[in-house]
Design an enzyme around this catalytic site. Structure first.
Site, PDB file in Angstrom:
ATOM      1  N   GLY A 121       0.823  -1.206   0.000  1.00 23.41           N
ATOM      2  CA  GLY A 121       0.000   0.000   0.000  1.00 23.41           C
ATOM      3  C   GLY A 121       0.855   1.252   0.000  1.00 23.41           C
ATOM      4  N   TYR A 122       1.470   1.520  -1.130  1.00 29.81           N
ATOM      5  CA  TYR A 122       2.274   2.743  -1.243  1.00 29.81           C
ATOM      6  C   TYR A 122       1.480   3.817  -2.002  1.00 29.81           C
ATOM      7  CZ  TYR A 122       6.177  -0.753  -1.105  1.00 29.81           C
ATOM      8  OH  TYR A 122       7.021  -1.791  -0.829  1.00 29.81           O
ATOM      9  N   SER A 123       1.070   3.466  -3.239  1.00 24.61           N
ATOM     10  CA  SER A 123       0.486   4.464  -4.139  1.00 24.61           C
ATOM     11  C   SER A 123      -0.879   4.922  -3.654  1.00 24.61           C
ATOM     12  CB  SER A 123       0.334   3.879  -5.543  1.00 24.61           C
ATOM     13  OG  SER A 123       1.568   3.399  -6.000  1.00 24.61           O
ATOM     14  N   GLU A 237      12.632  -5.244  -4.342  1.00 26.37           N
ATOM     15  CA  GLU A 237      11.605  -5.412  -5.365  1.00 26.37           C
ATOM     16  C   GLU A 237      12.181  -5.382  -6.776  1.00 26.37           C
ATOM     17  OE1 GLU A 237       8.275  -2.791  -4.977  1.00 26.37           O
ATOM     18  OE2 GLU A 237       7.546  -3.223  -6.992  1.00 26.37           O
ATOM     19  N   THR A 367       8.440   4.069 -12.342  1.00 28.51           N
ATOM     20  CA  THR A 367       8.454   4.207 -13.806  1.00 28.51           C
ATOM     21  C   THR A 367       9.892   4.309 -14.314  1.00 28.51           C
ATOM     22  OG1 THR A 367       8.438   6.622 -13.867  1.00 28.51           O
ATOM     23  CG2 THR A 367       6.293   5.538 -13.673  1.00 28.51           C
ATOM     24  N   GLU A 369      11.121   6.641 -15.983  1.00 28.93           N
ATOM     25  CA  GLU A 369      11.633   8.003 -15.752  1.00 28.93           C
ATOM     26  C   GLU A 369      12.169   8.143 -14.329  1.00 28.93           C
ATOM     27  OE1 GLU A 369       8.717   7.378 -17.280  1.00 28.93           O
ATOM     28  OE2 GLU A 369       9.427   7.917 -19.279  1.00 28.93           O
TER      29      GLU A 369
HETATM   30  C1  LIG Z   1      -1.280  -2.891 -12.606  1.00 28.03           C
HETATM   31  C2  LIG Z   1      -0.661  -2.042 -11.561  1.00 28.03           C
HETATM   32  C3  LIG Z   1      -0.319  -2.601 -10.351  1.00 28.03           C
HETATM   33  C4  LIG Z   1       0.235  -1.825  -9.350  1.00 28.03           C
HETATM   34  N1  LIG Z   1       0.500  -2.395  -8.137  1.00 28.03           N
HETATM   35  C5  LIG Z   1       0.855  -1.599  -7.105  1.00 28.03           C
HETATM   36  C6  LIG Z   1       0.924  -2.120  -5.785  1.00 28.03           C
HETATM   37  O1  LIG Z   1       0.731  -3.316  -5.561  1.00 28.03           O
HETATM   38  N2  LIG Z   1       1.196  -1.280  -4.767  1.00 28.03           N
HETATM   39  C7  LIG Z   1       1.429   0.061  -4.979  1.00 28.03           C
HETATM   40  O2  LIG Z   1       1.687   0.768  -4.029  1.00 28.03           O
HETATM   41  N3  LIG Z   1       1.393   0.576  -6.224  1.00 28.03           N
HETATM   42  C8  LIG Z   1       1.097  -0.215  -7.282  1.00 28.03           C
HETATM   43  N4  LIG Z   1       1.004   0.313  -8.546  1.00 28.03           N
HETATM   44  C9  LIG Z   1       1.200   1.756  -8.716  1.00 28.03           C
HETATM   45  C10 LIG Z   1       2.480   2.105  -9.424  1.00 28.03           C
HETATM   46  O3  LIG Z   1       3.573   1.943  -8.603  1.00 28.03           O
HETATM   47  C11 LIG Z   1       2.322   3.546  -9.939  1.00 28.03           C
HETATM   48  O4  LIG Z   1       1.384   3.503 -10.998  1.00 28.03           O
HETATM   49  C12 LIG Z   1       3.623   4.140 -10.418  1.00 28.03           C
HETATM   50  O5  LIG Z   1       4.507   4.354  -9.361  1.00 28.03           O
HETATM   51  C13 LIG Z   1       3.395   5.472 -11.164  1.00 28.03           C
HETATM   52  O6  LIG Z   1       2.596   6.338 -10.431  1.00 28.03           O
HETATM   53  P1  LIG Z   1       1.286   6.981 -11.098  1.00 28.03           P
HETATM   54  O7  LIG Z   1       0.530   5.913 -11.736  1.00 28.03           O
HETATM   55  O8  LIG Z   1       0.636   7.788 -10.068  1.00 28.03           O
HETATM   56  O9  LIG Z   1       1.834   7.915 -12.257  1.00 28.03           O
HETATM   57  P2  LIG Z   1       2.438   9.389 -12.082  1.00 28.03           P
HETATM   58  O10 LIG Z   1       3.386   9.433 -10.956  1.00 28.03           O
HETATM   59  O11 LIG Z   1       1.329  10.356 -12.100  1.00 28.03           O
HETATM   60  O12 LIG Z   1       3.265   9.505 -13.428  1.00 28.03           O
HETATM   61  C14 LIG Z   1       2.661   9.769 -14.704  1.00 28.03           C
HETATM   62  C15 LIG Z   1       3.798   9.944 -15.723  1.00 28.03           C
HETATM   63  O13 LIG Z   1       4.625  11.045 -15.334  1.00 28.03           O
HETATM   64  C16 LIG Z   1       5.970  10.662 -15.228  1.00 28.03           C
HETATM   65  N5  LIG Z   1       6.620  11.345 -14.125  1.00 28.03           N
HETATM   66  C17 LIG Z   1       6.178  11.513 -12.861  1.00 28.03           C
HETATM   67  N6  LIG Z   1       7.086  12.138 -12.110  1.00 28.03           N
HETATM   68  C18 LIG Z   1       8.153  12.389 -12.912  1.00 28.03           C
HETATM   69  C19 LIG Z   1       9.426  12.996 -12.720  1.00 28.03           C
HETATM   70  N7  LIG Z   1       9.817  13.460 -11.541  1.00 28.03           N
HETATM   71  N8  LIG Z   1      10.261  13.057 -13.759  1.00 28.03           N
HETATM   72  C20 LIG Z   1       9.875  12.569 -14.979  1.00 28.03           C
HETATM   73  N9  LIG Z   1       8.716  11.975 -15.220  1.00 28.03           N
HETATM   74  C21 LIG Z   1       7.857  11.881 -14.201  1.00 28.03           C
HETATM   75  C22 LIG Z   1       5.908   9.165 -14.948  1.00 28.03           C
HETATM   76  O14 LIG Z   1       7.117   8.537 -15.330  1.00 28.03           O
HETATM   77  C23 LIG Z   1       4.717   8.725 -15.770  1.00 28.03           C
HETATM   78  O15 LIG Z   1       5.094   8.466 -17.084  1.00 28.03           O
HETATM   79  C24 LIG Z   1       0.482  -0.458  -9.572  1.00 28.03           C
HETATM   80  C25 LIG Z   1       0.172   0.099 -10.808  1.00 28.03           C
HETATM   81  C26 LIG Z   1      -0.417  -0.660 -11.793  1.00 28.03           C
HETATM   82  C27 LIG Z   1      -0.770  -0.012 -13.075  1.00 28.03           C
END
Ligand SMILES: Cc1cc2nc3c(=O)[nH]c(=O)nc-3n(C[C@H](O)[C@H](O)[C@H](O)COP(=O)(O)OP(=O)(O)OC[C@H]3O[C@@H](n4cnc5c(N)ncnc54)[C@H](O)[C@@H]3O)c2cc1C
Lengths: 386, 346
Positions: A121-123, A237, A367, A369
């Site tokens: 539960g991070y995001s 991880e 990601t 990035e």
């Molecule tokens: C199928 C799936 C399973 C997942 N499972 C888990 C889980 O079990 N537990 C959990 O905690 N999370 C989970 N996640 C969440 C995942 O870790 C996040 O989706 C990921 O960290 C990206 O965050 P966001 O989706 O909010 O995108 P955002 O952070 O909003 O990013 C959107 C875009 O902006 C870019 N961006 C953002 N900040 C920057 C920066 N500083 N510099 C350059 N580019 C940037 C990103 O690279 C991306 O392309 C899961 C996600 C998915 C889709």
């Protein structure tokens, strides 16, 4: 350098391969795609019964991280759904690293039994990459904490017993310094779990925490020391716990299919010069991913925390996987468009599946990035761009 | 298993890293253009024993492993030194194995023709062919060795390499048929491994040059290295460096083991030397091309000027690998080993 495996390591790998051969069934894969839960209880139980799990928790018992690497590498290469057990073991590693003796005693045996899953539960709805701005609040109340907030993408929460929860305990200090982790049972009153379905079939969840009372003994690490725990969790991880060998089953599925179909000119698809070139390039990328992953394990085995190396292999392996999915879907078109169970589907539908699944791999777990930012700032020493 | 350099490897890297840093600053590389051979530097390198280090002890060589030679080749790559270390080491090892050893300690260069002789019996664009007195290569079914005065000049080329066409006529046949193919395949795999290692060295220096430049150069009142677009581009360099380093090291490790290994692509279990050598060569060459491209770009216009060193690396990153031919052809060769031969069409 020396790339040879010890006889014990070779034997260990052979035992895993045998276990997979004996336990894994096509119906388990079919169930994975139908339910979106990337987990195999049968494999988990067999691994527990075979004594594999206790050796596979990083930093615990006499486990060797090379064995941990082998375990996930073999599961992934065989296309066994192993996200569930990987997350459980990863959290077990975190607890072994920073948990209290009482937490180890309560939690580790459950994971080792092979029937307890754990979610992360991070995001949150408003923060993913910038995970340090998590807003889910934990407020002290006597011996308990009261948690309120929402998490997004809590994968496995619908089948897991625990969630490793990142909370804000001090909103008045710089964001990295006011975070605290808890490992809490998902059946505590006040927790709701809603399904979220994805393009790649994988089911994940939105989880909500409404005045959830959490005893302090569930806190992991120091109060406001959550960022340190995060570093440990991320180092385990990325790389160590799988997610870097997806190109291997993809290449195998494509190759076996392409050897048995003819293109529009009547030639075996596998004999097309461009297809052959690309298969080799994928094999090279796979080997590089394997070696880089192995190196993260080696660093862990020799007492280090492979944070940066984990970022590097994650970027390489996931981008290579996407490249492979694109190449093979082109080569197998139009049969590449057909899904599982459709007559004539390329590689029984695996190519279409990988084309759908691969995009998420450069998003979750940090990601590309964010991983490149880490490398630029922490490895290359370039000034912070943000 | 040991996925970091051994003490010995560290020592070799230090000794030869020091040698090339002292003896081969960029001014030496420039001065050796367009031929790409510095006879004085070569003589001093021969003086250190490096070119004979990997030869059999029985003939007076150092008996060093391919892994050790790879460490030296990496240092050659770091300074893009104008010496045919890789070609000479590989050709001498091949000749030693066939029992026709050139003398140890001589400054005369030996080389390997990487591609078979054409219909007229000529090997074209042989690496180090402009300066080598001894050339070994395939002519039809035979492995042939010729001795003779080198042409001493090279056609103007991208990487200032001492390449030349060489005639195979009048040479000695060292082996034929399967024996010739086997012996050549090992030598070629050694060349690929050491060239991959030289590419690793090129990547390391390209990254160093890029970081130094983007830290120092300011635009818009900030160091350009603080721009995320630059950072994301350069962040790929440590990734490809790590991958190329590990795969090249694995190829060298396989080269030091007797016999053939496995090629099981279905399980990503590959320990066979010629296959790993080809894989390492493909990957390291592509990585060096990418690294020098990104590093040059990060220099802006100055990267394109002759005055800056990155252009020296950019050209060699391409030339040193492309002298072996189209990488797609190498892929198809590997495909035969990995996926079986192409079906004969009736
Ligand atoms: C199928 C799936 C399973 C997942 N499972 C888990 C889980 O079990 N537990 C959990 O905690 N999370 C989970 N996640 C969440 C995942 O870790 C996040 O989706 C990921 O960290 C990206 O965050 P966001 O989706 O909010 O995108 P955002 O952070 O909003 O990013 C959107 C875009 O902006 C870019 N961006 C953002 N900040 C920057 C920066 N500083 N510099 C350059 N580019 C940037 C990103 O690279 C991306 O392309 C899961 C996600 C998915 C889709």
């Amino acid at each position: 350098m020396d790339f040879s495996l010890t006889p014990a390591q070779v034997e260990y790998r052979e035992r895993i391969r045998t276990l997979i051969r004996e336990v894994h069934r096509p119906e388990h894969t079919e169930r994975q795609h139908r339910t979106g839960t990337f987990d195999s209880p049968e494999i988990n139980r067999a691994l527990a019964a075979g004594g594999f799990l206790e050796r596979a928790i990083p930093g615990y018992g006499d486990g060797d991280p090379i064995e941990l690497w082998m375990l996930f590498n073999e599961l992934e290469k065989a296309a066994v759904p192993a996200d569930g057990i990987a997350m459980a073991l990863m959290v077990a590693g975190v607890i072994a690293y920073v948990g209290t003796e009482a937490q180890k005693a309560e939690f580790l045996p459950q994971v080792l039994a092979g029937d307890t899953l754990v979610s992360l539960g991070y995001s949150e709805p408003e923060c993913g990459s910038d995970v340090a701005s998590a807003q889910t609040r934990a407020v002290r109340d006597g011996d308990d904490w009261v948690v309120n907030g929402a998490k997004m993408w809590t994968t496995m929460a619908h089948v897991a017993k625990w969630v490793l929860l990142l909370t804000r305990t001090d909103p008045d200090v710089p964001k990295h310094r006011g975070l605290t982790f808890f490992l809490i049972p998902l059946d505590l009153p006040g927790i709701t779990i809603d399904a979220v379905y994805t393009m790649g079939t994988e089911r994940t969840n939105a989880t909500f925490y409404d005045d959830v009372r959490v005893p302090d003994r569930y806190r992991v690490g120091e109060v406001d020391g959550g960022w340190r725990v995060m570093a440990v969790a991320l180092a385990f991880e990325r790389g160590l716990m799988g997610g870097t060998a997806a190109g291997v089953p993809l290449l195998r599925h494509f190759h076996h299919w392409a050897a048995n179909v003819r293109d529009d000119d009547g030639r075996r698809l596998v004999d097309d010069p461009l297809v052959r070139e690309r298969m080799v390039r994928v094999a090279v990328d796979n080997e590089v991913a394997a070696l880089m992953t192995l190196r993260t394990a080696y660093i862990a085995a020799t007492g280090g925390l492979p944070g940066l190396e984990g970022s590097m292999v994650k970027v390489h392996a996931t981008e290579a996987y996407q490249r492979a999915a694109r190449w093979f879907s082109e080569a197998a078109a139009p049969a590449a468009l057909l899904q599982f169970d459709q007559p004539g589907a390329a590689a029984e539908g695996w190519i279409e599946y990988d084309l759908r699944h691969s995009p998420v791999t450069t998003i979750y777990g940090g990601t590309s990035e964010i991983n490149r930012n880490n490398i630029a700032e922490r490895h290359l020493g370039l000034p912070k761009a943000r | 298993m040991r996925l970091e350099p051994t003490e010995d490897e560290r020592t070799i890297a230090e000794v030869f890293g020091g040698f090339f840093r002292n003896e081969c600053p960029p001014a030496v590389v420039r001065a050796a253009e367009p031929l790409g051979f510095d006879i004085g530097l070569w003589a001093r390198l021969v003086g250190t024993g490096a070119p004979d280090m990997g030869r059999a002890e029985a003939v007076g060589g150092g008996g060093a492993a391919l892994t050790d030679l790879a460490v030296v080749a990496e240092q050659v790559g770091r300074t893009v030194a104008p010496v045919p270390f890789v070609e000479h080491a590989v050709a001498c090892r091949l000749l030693d194995r066939l029992g026709v050893s050139p003398p140890v300690g001589a400054t005369e260069v030996a080389t390997l023709a990487l591609r078979p002789a054409g219909a007229a019996g000529d090997w074209t664009l042989v690496p180090a062919g402009a300066v080598a007195g001894t050339v070994v290569g395939l002519v039809g079914d035979d492995l042939v060795c010729v001795h003779g005065p080198p042409p001493g000049g090279a056609p103007a080329n991208h990487a200032a390499m001492p390449v030349a066409d060489r005639a195979s006529g009048g040479g000695t046949v060292l082996a034929s048929a399967a024996a010739a193919r086997e012996a050549f395949a090992v030598a070629r795999a050694e060349w690929q491994t050491l060239t991959a290692s030289a590419c690793v060295g090129i990547i390391t220096t390209a990254l160093d040059l890029a970081i130094a430049y983007v830290t120092e150069r300011h635009q818009f009142d900030r160091p350009i290295g603080s721009f995320q677009a630059i950072q994301q581009q350069l962040a790929d360099l440590p990734i490809v460096l790590e991958g190329a380093t590990l795969l090249t090291a694995k190829a060298a490790w396989a080269g030091d083991r007797p016999g053939r290994g496995t090629v099981d692509v279905d399980r990503a279990d590959i320990t066979d030397f010629p296959v790993l050598a080809g894989m390492a060569f493909l990957h390291a060459a592509e990585a060096a091309a990418l690294a020098t491209d990104r590093a040059l770009h990060a220099h802006g216009g100055y990267g394109y000027s002759e005055e800056y060193d990155i252009q020296l690396l950019y050209r060699r990153a391409r030339g040193w690998a492309l002298v072996a031919g189209d990488p797609a052809r190498e892929c198809r060769r590997l495909a035969d080993a990995m996926f079986g031969p192409v079906e004969e069409v009736a």
